[in-house]
Structures are given as structure tokens and as C-alpha cells.
Design an enzyme around this catalytic site. Structure first.
Site, mmCIF file in Angstrom:
data_model
loop_
_atom_site.group_PDB
_atom_site.id
_atom_site.type_symbol
_atom_site.label_atom_id
_atom_site.label_comp_id
_atom_site.label_asym_id
_atom_site.label_seq_id
_atom_site.Cartn_x
_atom_site.Cartn_y
_atom_site.Cartn_z
ATOM 1 N N GLY A 109 -11.370 7.869 6.735
ATOM 2 C CA GLY A 109 -12.544 8.674 7.008
ATOM 3 C C GLY A 109 -13.734 7.937 7.562
ATOM 4 O O GLY A 109 -14.673 8.555 8.066
ATOM 5 N N LYS B 173 0.851 -1.181 0.000
ATOM 6 C CA LYS B 173 0.000 0.000 0.000
ATOM 7 C C LYS B 173 0.895 1.242 0.000
ATOM 8 O O LYS B 173 1.723 1.432 0.893
ATOM 9 C CB LYS B 173 -0.917 0.033 1.217
ATOM 10 C CG LYS B 173 -1.847 1.253 1.179
ATOM 11 C CD LYS B 173 -2.500 1.527 2.515
ATOM 12 C CE LYS B 173 -3.132 2.918 2.484
ATOM 13 N NZ LYS B 173 -3.567 3.370 3.799
ATOM 14 N N ASN C 109 -8.908 1.809 10.115
ATOM 15 C CA ASN C 109 -8.111 1.537 11.299
ATOM 16 C C ASN C 109 -8.723 2.209 12.526
ATOM 17 O O ASN C 109 -9.226 1.555 13.433
ATOM 18 C CB ASN C 109 -6.671 1.991 11.080
ATOM 19 C CG ASN C 109 -5.713 1.561 12.178
ATOM 20 O OD1 ASN C 109 -4.513 1.554 12.000
ATOM 21 N ND2 ASN C 109 -6.200 1.163 13.346
ATOM 22 N N GLY D 34 -8.301 9.263 9.946
ATOM 23 C CA GLY D 34 -8.567 9.326 11.385
ATOM 24 C C GLY D 34 -9.646 10.291 11.800
ATOM 25 O O GLY D 34 -9.889 10.481 12.995
#
Length: 256
Positions: A187, A99, A208, A160
């Protein structure tokens, strides 16, 4: 019924990818991954412990033979740093599916698209298979695909932030124009956000903070699993058309 998806010739059942940061410990992280049903986890290469061999390692809790590790370039702010980081990852673990994220500045963590595109081109030429974090711009997404991205990962909102998908129109345009998988990355705040991403036709969702910072991360992970599945089913089912006025469920003709 099976509903698989593939990226760079690798096939997965779960359309949810989860990160491995911000959890209170590896044990909680592993429990959340199990509850989510995710088959891919992202790992920030620059934060991997390489100095203390006695300290616990993520691999002790999440088996890389069962779960696909996706090394990422979190914390890189230029193409050179990102490229170097992924070269190190390949040397260390043999990873080629990676990634890529190249950030523009620390306040918004928006991607620097000039540097991202440069890094994508270099990595693709070197045999990497980059899944690329990008702005929610259909033109930029197509440029990344042409440069060798095996998946494009537009942000739904700043990393975040938990704000949810802020521009459904552009995400949908990216999906319509792409010939590689499209995954919303960043988001997502709660299960309904994940469902929206899937209802727009995305191939998957990466998150996450939404799980790690929930009051009950394991329960939230399970909720996200169900939301992704529900959103995907709704997309495949084909939603009803939207109308400006009411349309009765029972016909008015023939009333007694």
C-alpha cells in the site's frame, strides 16, 4: 548512533525491505536496492526462472551473500500451495526465514486469514521462520504470533495500490500488542507513507511497486530510505501532543 532491529535472531540495520518484481530489468532492480540501503529483498518463488539456465538470474545482480533473500509465496491462494512453495524454496536454497502470503482472491489481493493461519502453524512446526502478510487486525496479528509467526506484516492498503496507510489506529494497536516485529507490507505509494508507518512504531516497511513503478525508481528508492530513517527518528523522539487550539511558540506573559 545505531538503531538495529532483529527478526528470528537475525539483526539488520536497514528497516526497509524491497521487492524484486516489476522492474524493467535486473540491472535497474539492483541499482534501486543499492540506493535503498535495503539488506533484505523478497523473491517470488513461483516466478523464479528454473527452465532456462542461459537466461540472466537475479543472483547475478543482487548477491545473496550480501543481501538476505526472503522467499515469498506471492500468487498462492491456499495454504497447501504456500506450504509446498516454501518447502521447494528450502530444498533449493536452504532458506528458513520466509515471507508467507496466502491471498483470498485476485481483485483485492487481501489475505485469506483462515488459510494464512493454517499455513503459519504448519510451517512453524516444520522449522520455518515465517514473516506473515496479514490484515490490519490486532486480533488476527496476535493469533499469527501465537501460531509461530516471527514477524507480522499488516497491509497498509491493497497490494500495489499506492494508497498509503488507510487505518493508522489498527496498525498502532498491532504494534502495541505485538512481541514480534511489525512491518507494514503493501500500500505504500510515496515517501510520506513510509514515514507514517515508522512514526506509528513499526519495525520496518516492505514495498515493491512504489519504487519499481516510479518514473525514476533509483531516486525513489533513495527517497524511501530517507523517509524510513526520518520516520523512525520521529517515533523515537516522541512527537508533540496535538491540541485543538493554538499555543504560541513565544509566551505571551511579559510582553513589552
Amino acid at each position: 548512533m545505531t538503531d538495529q532491529w532483529s527478526v528470528a535472531g537475525r539483526t539488520f540495520m536497514s528497516r526497509l525491505i524491497v521487492g524484486t518484481g516489476k522492474y524493467k530489468d535486473f540491472e535497474q532492480n539492483a541499482a534501486a536496492v543499492a540506493a535503498s540501503g535495503a539488506e533484505i529483498v523478497t523473491v517470488a518463488v513461483r516466478r523464479v526462472n528454473v527452465s532456462d539456465p542461459t537466461a540472466p538470474m537475479l543472483t547475478d545482480y543482487i548477491d545473496p551473500k550480501k543481501i538476505t533473500y526472503l522467499p515469498n509465496t506471492a500468487g498462492c491462494f491456499n495454504a497447501d500451495d504456500a506450504i509446498r512453495t516454501l518447502r521447494l524454496a528450502r530444498e533449493a536454497g536452504g532458506w528458513d526465514l520466509v515471507k508467507l502470503e496466502v491471498l483470498g482472491e485476485a481483485k483485492t489481493l487481501y489475505p485469506n486469514m483462515r488459510e494464512t493461519l493454517e499455513a503459519t502453524e504448519v510451517l512453524a512446526k516444520e522449522g520455518f521462520l515465517p514473516m506473515v502478510y496479514c490484515v490490519d487486525d490486532p486480533i488476527a496479528a496476535k493469533q499469527l504470533e501465537d501460531a509461530g509467526a516471527v514477524a507480522v506484516m499488516p497491509l497498509g492498503a491493497p497490494i500495489g495500490s499506492g494508497l498509503g496507510i488507510q487505518n493508522r489506529v489498527t496498525i498502532r494497536l498491532i504494534v502495541e500488542g505485538a512481541s514480534v516485529p511489525v512491518l507494514v507490507d503493501a500500500g505504500v505509494g510515496t515517501a510520506s507513507d513510509a514515514a507514517v508507518a515508522m512514526e506509528l512504531g513499526c519495525d520496518g516497511v516492505l514495498m515493491n511497486t512504489a519504487i519499481a513503478e516510479a518514473k525514476d525508481p533509483v531516486r525513489m528508492a533513495r527517497a524511501m530510505k530517507l523517509a524510513v530513517e526520518a520516520g523512525r527518528d520521529a517515533y523515537l523522539a516522541g512527537r508533540m501532543g496535538q491540541r485543538r487550539y493554538a499555543d504560541p511558540s513565544s509566551p505571551l506573559a511579559g510582553l513589552i
